[in-house]
Design an enzyme around this catalytic site. Structure first.
Site, PDB file in Angstrom:
ATOM      1  N   ASP A   1       3.235  -4.254   8.015  1.00  0.00           N
ATOM      2  CA  ASP A   1       2.025  -3.450   7.862  1.00  0.00           C
ATOM      3  C   ASP A   1       0.855  -4.390   8.122  1.00  0.00           C
ATOM      4  O   ASP A   1       0.525  -5.235   7.285  1.00  0.00           O
ATOM      5  CB  ASP A   1       1.988  -2.878   6.437  1.00  0.00           C
ATOM      6  CG  ASP A   1       0.650  -2.217   6.097  1.00  0.00           C
ATOM      7  OD1 ASP A   1      -0.297  -2.335   6.899  1.00  0.00           O
ATOM      8  OD2 ASP A   1       0.570  -1.585   5.029  1.00  0.00           O
TER       9      ASP A   1
ATOM     10  N   HIS B   1       0.865  -1.182   0.000  1.00  0.00           N
ATOM     11  CA  HIS B   1       0.000   0.000   0.000  1.00  0.00           C
ATOM     12  C   HIS B   1       0.908   1.240   0.000  1.00  0.00           C
ATOM     13  O   HIS B   1       2.011   1.192   0.546  1.00  0.00           O
ATOM     14  CB  HIS B   1      -0.833  -0.052   1.287  1.00  0.00           C
ATOM     15  CG  HIS B   1      -1.906   0.979   1.410  1.00  0.00           C
ATOM     16  ND1 HIS B   1      -1.642   2.274   1.798  1.00  0.00           N
ATOM     17  CD2 HIS B   1      -3.255   0.895   1.240  1.00  0.00           C
ATOM     18  CE1 HIS B   1      -2.795   2.943   1.853  1.00  0.00           C
ATOM     19  NE2 HIS B   1      -3.775   2.128   1.522  1.00  0.00           N
TER      20      HIS B   1
ATOM     21  N   CYS C   1      -4.697   2.477  -3.680  1.00  0.00           N
ATOM     22  CA  CYS C   1      -3.455   3.010  -3.086  1.00  0.00           C
ATOM     23  C   CYS C   1      -2.302   2.031  -3.274  1.00  0.00           C
ATOM     24  O   CYS C   1      -1.469   1.855  -2.382  1.00  0.00           O
ATOM     25  CB  CYS C   1      -3.619   3.330  -1.601  1.00  0.00           C
ATOM     26  SG  CYS C   1      -4.856   4.570  -1.270  1.00  0.00           S
TER      27      CYS C   1
ATOM     28  N   GLN D   1      -4.282  -4.952   7.099  1.00  0.00           N
ATOM     29  CA  GLN D   1      -5.210  -5.985   6.617  1.00  0.00           C
ATOM     30  C   GLN D   1      -4.970  -7.315   7.316  1.00  0.00           C
ATOM     31  O   GLN D   1      -5.647  -8.295   7.004  1.00  0.00           O
ATOM     32  CB  GLN D   1      -5.053  -6.178   5.101  1.00  0.00           C
ATOM     33  CG  GLN D   1      -5.302  -4.946   4.269  1.00  0.00           C
ATOM     34  CD  GLN D   1      -6.775  -4.572   4.175  1.00  0.00           C
ATOM     35  OE1 GLN D   1      -7.654  -5.355   4.537  1.00  0.00           O
ATOM     36  NE2 GLN D   1      -7.048  -3.372   3.710  1.00  0.00           N
TER      37      GLN D   1
ATOM     38  N   LYS E   1     -10.229  -0.897  10.474  1.00  0.00           N
ATOM     39  CA  LYS E   1     -10.381  -2.083   9.629  1.00  0.00           C
ATOM     40  C   LYS E   1     -10.739  -3.301  10.465  1.00  0.00           C
ATOM     41  O   LYS E   1     -11.026  -4.366   9.933  1.00  0.00           O
ATOM     42  CB  LYS E   1      -9.090  -2.347   8.857  1.00  0.00           C
ATOM     43  CG  LYS E   1      -8.694  -1.150   7.993  1.00  0.00           C
ATOM     44  CD  LYS E   1      -8.005  -1.561   6.746  1.00  0.00           C
ATOM     45  CE  LYS E   1      -7.235  -0.407   6.159  1.00  0.00           C
ATOM     46  NZ  LYS E   1      -7.889   0.119   4.951  1.00  0.00           N
TER      47      LYS E   1
HETATM   48  C1  LIG Z   1      -2.361  -2.849   3.476  1.00  0.00           C
HETATM   49  C2  LIG Z   1      -2.693  -1.482   3.996  1.00  0.00           C
HETATM   50  N1  LIG Z   1      -1.748  -0.751   4.578  1.00  0.00           N
HETATM   51  C3  LIG Z   1      -1.995   0.468   5.073  1.00  0.00           C
HETATM   52  C4  LIG Z   1      -3.233   1.037   4.997  1.00  0.00           C
HETATM   53  C5  LIG Z   1      -3.432   2.408   5.531  1.00  0.00           C
HETATM   54  O1  LIG Z   1      -4.300   2.404   6.611  1.00  0.00           O
HETATM   55  P1  LIG Z   1      -4.771   3.777   7.250  1.00  0.00           P
HETATM   56  O2  LIG Z   1      -5.368   4.558   6.129  1.00  0.00           O
HETATM   57  O3  LIG Z   1      -5.754   3.375   8.276  1.00  0.00           O
HETATM   58  O4  LIG Z   1      -3.563   4.427   7.796  1.00  0.00           O
HETATM   59  C6  LIG Z   1      -4.262   0.326   4.393  1.00  0.00           C
HETATM   60  C7  LIG Z   1      -5.596   0.921   4.273  1.00  0.00           C
HETATM   61  O5  LIG Z   1      -6.189   1.039   3.239  1.00  0.00           O
HETATM   62  C8  LIG Z   1      -3.989  -0.960   3.873  1.00  0.00           C
HETATM   63  O6  LIG Z   1      -4.948  -1.676   3.280  1.00  0.00           O
END
Ligand SMILES: Cc1ncc(COP(=O)(O)O)c(C=O)c1O
Lengths: 147, 417
Positions: B211, B134, B375, B214, B237
């Site tokens: 990270d 992401h 993203c 998910q 999430k």
């Molecule tokens: C794999 C992954 N990493 C990071 C994020 C970023 O999360 P946040 O927007 O809550 O910081 C997301 C959210 O879409 C994600 O799916």
């Protein structure tokens, strides 16, 4: 389903499947790239201007049905027209896809995009080619983004 | 609608109707159709207990924390610190003091980039990520790398959407300062073999950030078993409020890290001749936090834990298998991401139809999916698609939701011929 039918009219589906003026103009007097970061749509508008008149107008790229059909219809509407007509026509078109009033007169076939007003997230698709056209005419070389 | 070729998910031990009943938002119609929410990957809906925990705080005992001697401040502080214990237990952290409350996964990664990585970064150093990250696990590293002439390199992903472990291994070198990898891909659904990656990286003395945005909604996460050094995740999430998240990091790493932001709550003593800082985790929690949000986060992870991560994973696994089978039968549809080990995320593209149009037509049928680049633009490039449509599952989804998706996709085919 009626809003959707309004959005995806036959004309739009047709222009999406068989976009008109979907080619490169080389050499072109102006060109610019439009990019919608939200959905990744990317298209390039090519213009050949002489004596203040748009002699040729074309586009290429990848996009959803709304951005593709809108670009295709735009090229049809403006080919052979004076450059001075671009701004006022874009203003009317913008009203068409964003405001609830009656369809502004003088838009011709572009009127089929009126359904976009019910889908605010799609306005950027409908205006992408227009933003690129304006950037090209202004000789802005960096891609324009609709966000 | 064509008859299902695959047997729908059997009504197993997991009582999905009882779960659904706890989500007030699901009981509504969209454009005259029942809402089918298949966008939990972007953000999950909230069960009544979480809504209630946040409301109870505001209605009953809200105040700023760690600041007052009065009763409300004490009650809020107690509830806030209880949430830290709940979140620590949720990821099996050795101590709640290793949980830093932040705004999101994004902020947690930026914190590590600035407080952990930056002080040790030099020219030609590398941060190793993967092609399936992401943007929030790419851009924070690029920002600090650019300041020091370091660079971000990406381990390759196979055509099925699995991480190429040999490729990753080859990219670990003496220049690698950190490996940063997602637990579960938000586009492909791929579950990465974190423990293996950690072993490979640690063998070369390289720390690993995961990270977990998910990861936490779909898997039982045990940071000690994973062996990683940092684990970043967001409340929203995992059925909690938006705007709050957490970083888990080993105590000794946190202890050595300088503050990220300055402000109230993170200091020991402030004077113009010099300021000393609080111990972790408060050192990294400058300013008034989202008190009620953190309390809601605690309620959300407790609720999820009580439901059972293994039961959730099994339920979502069946749904995912069913969805992949149903979707594979739709002419012109191509699944993106067919890893053997996959969580509840199903991405796809359709011949001749842009994902944006798929999304709009599905919405007309009450089916909420996400369309776009998610993203993850480098991953879109890797698979040579401008965008995908993505259905992502949560605890409340049913095989009927998958059937509604398949039926709506038949409509898309019909419209776009
Ligand atoms: C794999 C992954 N990493 C990071 C994020 C970023 O999360 P946040 O927007 O809550 O910081 C997301 C959210 O879409 C994600 O799916």
């Amino acid at each position: 389903m009626s809003d959707l039918r309004e959005l995806y009219q036959e004309v739009i589906l047709d222009h999406n499947k068989r976009p008109r003026n979907f080619r490169v103009i080389d050499p072109a007097s102006h060109h610019a790239e439009g990019f919608n970061p939200l959905c990744g749509d990317r298209l390039t508008v090519f213009i050949d201007v002489a004596d203040g008149v748009i002699r040729d107008l074309a586009f290429q790229g990848q996009g959803c049905a709304i951005s593709t059909a809108s670009a295709s219809l735009m090229t049809e509407a403006l080919k052979g027209r004076p450059v001075a007509e671009v701004e006022p026509l874009f203003a009317k078109f913008h009203d068409l896809v964003t405001t609830d009033g009656p369809t502004p007169p003088g838009l011709g076939k572009l009127g089929v995009l009126a359904g976009v007003r019910e889908f605010p997230s799609r306005v950027k698709c409908a205006t992408l080619a227009w933003h690129a056209l304006k950037a090209a005419l202004d000789h802005r070389s960096a891609p324009v983004a609709t966000e | 609608m064509s008859a299902p070729i695959v047997t729908p998910v059997p009504a197993a031990a997991f009582d999905v109707e009882a779960v659904r009943a706890q989500f007030p938002v699901l009981a509504q119609q969209i454009r005259g159709k029942h809402l089918v929410y298949l966008d939990s990957g972007a953000s999950a809906q909230k069960p009544e207990v979480v809504v209630q925990a946040v409301a109870d705080c505001y209605r009953g005992y809200y105040s700023n924390i760690h600041r007052g001697v009065h009763a409300l401040s004490e009650r809020s502080t107690t509830a806030f610190e209880r949430a830290r214990e709940q979140v620590a237990r949720f990821v099996n952290a050795p101590s709640p003091r290793e949980i830093v409350f932040l705004r999101s996964t994004t902020e947690a990664i930026n914190l590590v980039a600035n407080s952990f990585l930056e002080p040790q970064l030099g020219p030609d150093d590398e941060i190793l990520v993967t092609e399936m990250e992401h943007h929030s696990n790419i851009v924070p590293w690029q920002l600090v790398a650019d300041r020091y002439g370091a660079k971000v390199v990406a381990a390759p992903v196979t055509d099925r959407g699995e991480l190429d472990l040999d490729g990753l291994t080859r990219l670990i070198s003496g220049r690698t300062k950190l490996v940063a990898v997602t637990h579960v891909s938000n586009v492909l659904g791929t579950i990465n073999p974190i423990a293996d990656i950690v072993r490979l990286a640690h063998a070369q003395g390289v720390p690993v950030l995961v990270d977990g945005a998910q990861g936490v909604p779909h898997l039982a996460v045990d940071v000690q078993a994973l062996g990683c050094d940092f684990y970043a995740f967001s409340a929203h999430k995992v059925y909690g409020p938006s705007g709050v998240g957490a970083l888990w990091a080993r105590a000794e790493l946190l202890a050595a890290m300088p503050p990220y932001q300055g402000g109230g709550g993170m200091i020991r003593r402030v004077s113009f001749s010099g300021t000393t800082f609080a111990d972790p985790p408060e050192r990294f929690e400058a300013g008034t936090p989202d008190v009620a949000g953190v309390i809601g986060f605690g309620a959300a992870v407790e609720w999820t834990r009580a439901l059972g991560l293994d039961a959730i994973a099994a339920h979502e696994h069946e749904l995912t298998q069913y969805a992949m089978a149903r979707l594979a039968d739709i002419p012109g549809l191509r699944l993106i991401g067919t890893a053997a080990d996959k969580a509840g995320v199903v991405s796809f593209v359709m011949d001749g139809v842009h994902p944006h149009d798929i999304g709009t037509i599905l919405d007309g049928e009450g089916v909420a999916v996400r369309v776009g680049h998610h993203c993850a633009q480098p991953l879109m490039e890797r698979f040579a698609v401008p965008a995908t449509a993505r259905a992502s599952f949560g605890v409340y989804n049913t095989s009927a939701d998958v059937d509604a998706l398949a039926a709506a996709l038949d409509k898309v085919r019909h419209w776009f011929g």
